[in-house]
Scaffold this active site. Structure first.
Site: not given
Ligand SMILES: Nc1ncnc2[nH]cnc12
Ligand SMILES: [Zn+2]
Length: 362
Positions: A39, A41, A219, A222
């Site tokens: 995970h 980005h 995702h 969160e």
């Molecule tokens: N923590 C995150 N949650 C959702 N989208 C994202 N894009 C980059 N980081 C993210």
């Molecule tokens: Zn993320």
């Protein structure tokens, strides 16, 4: 419960080594233990220094005077407050070399942190909306991944994420535009603003991705409720849940995730920076592991949240005394179990985990 039986266990020699490892040697184990990062980005690995140098290289004006002023803006109250700055930072990425340089910088850090396998998210819509062709994005990232396999011993692949604040139609267009590069990514994911954008909004485009033989992650949980995790499982048929920490609000869901060994790619520093938890000491990772979940540790957006893989491992273990050498082994084993790599490579990395444990324990 099936989780007890399917959760990997160390063999007796390794278990004894884990049990005799003194707490002061734990940081060395955390640094050296081989791990998979599932995970990350790639746009979230763009350090302020690289943002400024790419801005200068590409003639892009930034609304900050200096690296320090930009870094000082990294005080977030929730996911959206972060995303606003994160998308602005990505505006300096224009050319193939920019995407290459960003990914190469991340992969070097990953290698130094004992990452053997990286499954890297990228957000094509962040770039195509600014007129950057998707082929430019993928070519630059792929070149860095190829070099990392050869020169760093890091095995890495790309996962294409759809921005969930945009429409499903836009996601379909993105998937279509990416198909000429089908060999350059292994899966699809779903990211950006979670609240108000449930997985159900993307049910049809994920069905298309699955039909194309792509891996599927999203995702969920969160900031969003447990119901979003259930939608991701039932409607998108995800193979992993990214974050997922809010499952703890629904004990039946926790039991289901454990029974299915559904991996959660947990991002501890991210959760603290985005105020999912007030402090690391309140993070629910120990409870998730206790419940038998296939939880993993990951960095999410390391340039924005205070650290890469090892910083996440070190800070998490430092704040949570319930986590010791046994849990380090479990988290490393979970990361390879959850990876989309072939079984032989996973077995080799698992064997390496055991070798490192035996070496550090002495
Ligand atoms: N923590 C995150 N949650 C959702 N989208 C994202 N894009 C980059 N980081 C993210
Ligand atoms: Zn993320």
């Amino acid at each position: 419960m099936p989780d007890i039986h399917t959760r990997p266990h160390p063999d007796a020699t390794v278990a004894a080594a884990l049990d005799r490892l003194p707490r002061e040697r734990l940081p060395e184990l955390l640094r050296r233990i081989p791990k998979a990062e599932l995970h990350i980005h790639i746009e979230g690995s763009l350090e302020p220094e690289l943002i400024f140098s790419l801005a200068a290289r590409n003639g892009v004006a930034l609304p900050y005077d200096s690296v320090e002023a930009l870094r000082a803006a990294y005080a977030f109250s929730d996911l959206q407050s972060f995303l606003d700055i994160y998308y602005a930072g990505a505006s300096v990425l224009l050319h193939e070399a920019d995407f290459h340089d960003m990914a190469w910088a991340y992969l070097q850090r990953a290698a130094a942190d004992g990452v053997r396998r990286a499954e890297i998210f990228f957000d094509p819509q962040t770039h195509t909306e600014r007129g950057v062709p998707i082929g430019t994005v993928i070519a630059g990232l792929s070149a860095a991944l190829t070099k990392a396999r050869a020169e760093l011993g890091v095995d890495a692949d790309l996962i294409l994420c759809f921005l969930r604040h945009l429409s499903e139609e836009a996601a379909f267009e993105t998937l279509d535009a990416a198909l000429p590069y089908r060999d350059h990514f292994i899966g699809i994911g779903l990211d950006s603003s979670e609240r108000g954008h449930p997985p159900s909004k993307f049910e049809r485009v994920f069905a298309r991705g699955r039909a194309l033989g792509l891996h599927v992650v999203a995702h969920a949980g969160e900031e969003g409720p447990p119901a979003y995790i259930i939608e991701a499982l039932d409607l998108l048929q995800t193979e992993r849940i990214d974050h997922g920490v809010r499952c703890v609000d629904d004990p039946a869901l926790v039991a289901r995730l454990a029974a299915e060994r559904m991996p959660l790619t947990v991002c501890p520093l991210s959760n603290v920076k985005l105020c999912v938890y007030p402090t690391m000491a309140e993070h629910k990772l120990p409870a998730l592991l206790d419940a038998g979940l296939c939880a993993t540790i990951n960095s999410d957006d390391p340039a924005y949240f205070g650290g890469y893989m090892n910083q996440n491992w070190l800070d998490t273990f430092a704040a949570l005394p319930q986590l010791g050498a046994r849990e380090a082994w479990q988290l490393a084993a979970n990361s390879f179990e959850a990876a989309f790599a072939d079984a032989d490579r996973k077995a080799a990395w698992r064997a390496e985990v055991d070798r490192v444990v035996l070496e550090v324990a002495g």
